[in-house]
Design an enzyme around this catalytic site. Structure first.
Site, short mmCIF file in Angstrom:
data_model
loop_
_atom_site.label_atom_id
_atom_site.label_comp_id
_atom_site.label_asym_id
_atom_site.label_seq_id
_atom_site.Cartn_x
_atom_site.Cartn_y
_atom_site.Cartn_z
N ARG A 108 -1.74 -6.52 -4.46
CA ARG A 108 -2.11 -6.22 -3.08
C ARG A 108 -3.54 -6.68 -2.79
O ARG A 108 -3.82 -7.27 -1.73
CB ARG A 108 -1.99 -4.72 -2.84
CG ARG A 108 -2.30 -4.27 -1.42
CD ARG A 108 -2.37 -2.76 -1.36
NE ARG A 108 -3.48 -2.25 -2.13
CZ ARG A 108 -3.43 -1.20 -2.95
NH1 ARG A 108 -2.30 -0.54 -3.11
NH2 ARG A 108 -4.50 -0.80 -3.61
N ARG A 142 5.18 -29.86 3.35
CA ARG A 142 5.87 -28.70 3.90
C ARG A 142 7.35 -28.91 3.67
O ARG A 142 7.89 -29.97 3.96
CB ARG A 142 5.58 -28.48 5.40
CG ARG A 142 6.37 -27.29 5.99
CD ARG A 142 5.87 -26.86 7.36
NE ARG A 142 4.47 -26.49 7.29
CZ ARG A 142 3.48 -27.19 7.84
NH1 ARG A 142 3.75 -28.30 8.51
NH2 ARG A 142 2.23 -26.80 7.73
N SER A 168 31.40 14.45 -1.75
CA SER A 168 32.44 13.42 -1.80
C SER A 168 33.32 13.55 -0.56
O SER A 168 33.54 14.65 -0.06
CB SER A 168 33.28 13.59 -3.07
OG SER A 168 34.49 12.88 -2.98
N ARG A 178 0.84 -1.20 0.00
CA ARG A 178 0.00 0.00 0.00
C ARG A 178 0.87 1.25 0.00
O ARG A 178 0.62 2.21 -0.75
CB ARG A 178 -0.94 0.00 1.21
CG ARG A 178 -1.87 1.22 1.25
CD ARG A 178 -2.88 1.12 2.37
NE ARG A 178 -3.85 0.06 2.12
CZ ARG A 178 -3.92 -1.08 2.81
NH1 ARG A 178 -3.07 -1.31 3.80
NH2 ARG A 178 -4.82 -1.99 2.52
#
Length: 476
Positions: free
Chosen positions: A201, A341, A302, A140
């Site tokens: 989602r 499994r 840098s 989300r």
């Protein structure tokens, strides 16, 4: 349950084990970290346990009061996270220790309710459902950031619809294009990623299979009290409602499609953002200088060269884009899971999945800032178009001459003219103007148009318009 052995003297404590992104700055301090950290996973597994008891209570499998007590106790701040993590070394997964700790917490509040913790369930149901909750929360956030980045990219594409620049293939000038079209390409990638994230989602499933995928432990002798299919539907529908996750067709303990889907979408999303990053790096080179990252005081410094302004944002994004696909490959390899499994394949998913989520989440958040603040130097783009003294329009000139000379003859003529112009340091227009075979074939105004790189961008503007129209919601 036998207590795991105490950590050896000198073992690091929780504070010393903090993973704050020292070696992964792309996600350091970004919101996705809080959604995928150890405590977030712990809470997600507790949420899975609590949701299961509520679903079982709704379907008459356990007392409502027990579900309320378990839900009240299912808080990460009541569980010793470090103890659960270290205890997992004795059980190969953290759920066994989590269940023991949750049961103890419930027993302190309501001894009778403690009997119903983890009733009928198995470690993989809890961890997989927790993983889907973590993924949904992270997706989300990632989706929101992708939408924000897409908005910024759409503005870039619109603002620079007709800004000419050199198109580059195999690192060299090819033909003119527009920066608007380049930004529209970025927009298309990010929009596609956002769509994939949203679809994924909304379809992430919970896991409910019991010890070996038959759900026997959930029902016990209850199947004697009604149609098993009806009982199953009621429980699955209730769990879907309590978790907000999708209902799977089958238990997926060893059918790892949801994880493979996550791997694919996260790899694509990171790669899409990486394309933007590497383009920005290329265009920001000192010799090119067509774009620059947002100027923020102190950023890009840098340690040795005071003058440097390094492309930090694109570097962070690119680092994630190079890691996530490799991690995603590891996740898809776990599709090869044996029996009911796996001993190791399931376990191998957890950390790569977390890394994919937080690297992609960090990259998406960083991309918002990069896209919204990108500095575009249109004048430099126009100047760079002239670096090849007009040779960049050789294709469009050849196309214009094809009806007059024939395709092969026109191409050969332009090839020779471009070679001469490059080696003699002259413009393509000068060389073409001296060729007797072109004398009078086109009017002067037509030659001027053909030799202007800004007028040789094809239908780039229309392509940008199409991409922007696709981005906008339909008129109502």
């Amino acid at each position: 349950m036998t207590r795991p052995p105490a950590p050896p003297p000198g073992a690091p404590g929780a504070d010393e084990l903090l993973d704050c992104g020292l070696l992964s700055p792309v996600r350091a301090g970004t919101p996705v970290e809080a959604l995928v950290c150890d405590s977030a996973w712990l809470q997600a597994m507790l949420d899975a346990e609590a949701a299961l008891t509520r679903a079982q209570a709704r379907t008459g499998f356990l007392p409502a009061a027990a579900a309320e007590a378990i839900t009240a106790a299912a808080r990460a701040d009541r569980i010793d996270l470090l103890a659960v993590a270290r205890g997992a070394r004795e059980t190969a997964n953290p759920v066994v220790g989590l269940v023991a700790a949750l049961t103890a917490a419930v027993r302190r509040d309501d001894p009778a309710a403690a009997e119903y913790v983890h009733r009928g369930s198995t470690s993989q149901d809890v961890l997989d459902t927790g993983a889907m909750l973590v993924a949904r929360r992270a997706l989300r956030l990632i989706g929101d950031d992708l939408d924000r980045a897409a908005d910024a990219l759409a503005a870039l594409a619109a603002d620079h619809r007709d800004t000419p620049m050199a198109g580059r293939t195999l690192a060299l000038h090819a033909v003119p294009t527009t920066f608007g079209l380049k930004a529209a390409g970025w927009l298309e990638l990010v929009s596609e990623a956002a769509g994939r994230v949203a679809r994924l989602r909304d379809g992430l499933p919970f896991s409910l299979g019991g010890a070996a995928g038959t759900l026997a432990g959930y029902f016990g002798d209850r199947t004697d009290r009604g149609d098993p299919a009806v009982l199953l539907d009621r429980l699955l529908d209730a769990y879907a409602a309590e978790t907000g996750l999708a209902r799977p067709v089958l238990p997926w303990h060893v059918l790892r499609t949801p994880v493979a889907d996550l791997a694919a979408v996260l790899a694509f999303t990171a790669g899409a953002l990486g394309k933007i990053a590497v383009d920005v790096q290329s265009l920001a080179r000192t010799e090119v200088a067509e774009v620059a990252e947002p100027a923020v005081e102190g950023r890009g410094a840098s340690s040795a060269m005071p003058h440097k302004r390094n492309p930090v944002l694109s570097t962070l994004i690119r680092s994630a884009a190079l890691q996530v696909p490799a991690l995603a490959t590891g996740l898809t390899q776990c599709l090869v899971s044996e029996d009911e499994r796996s001993a190791g394949a399931w376990h191998a998913e957890w950390q790569p999945l977390r890394e994919c989520l937080r690297l992609t989440g960090g990259a998406a958040r960083t991309a918002v800032e990069l896209a919204a603040g990108l500095e575009v130097d249109a004048a430099r783009m126009r100047a760079n178009l002239d670096l090849t003294d007009g040779r960049i329009v050789s294709e469009s000139v050849a196309v214009a001459l094809t009806p007059l000379l024939g395709r092969q003859a026109a191409k050969e003529l332009l090839t020779r003219a471009a070679f001469t112009a490059g080696h003699e340091g002259r413009t393509l227009g000068e060389v073409l103007g001296e060729l007797p075979e072109l004398d009078g074939v086109l009017p002067k105004e037509r030659w001027e148009a053909l030799l202007d790189p800004a007028r040789a961008t094809g239908v780039a503007g229309a392509l940008v318009d199409g991409a922007l129209a696709r981005r906008r919601p339909p008129a109502r």
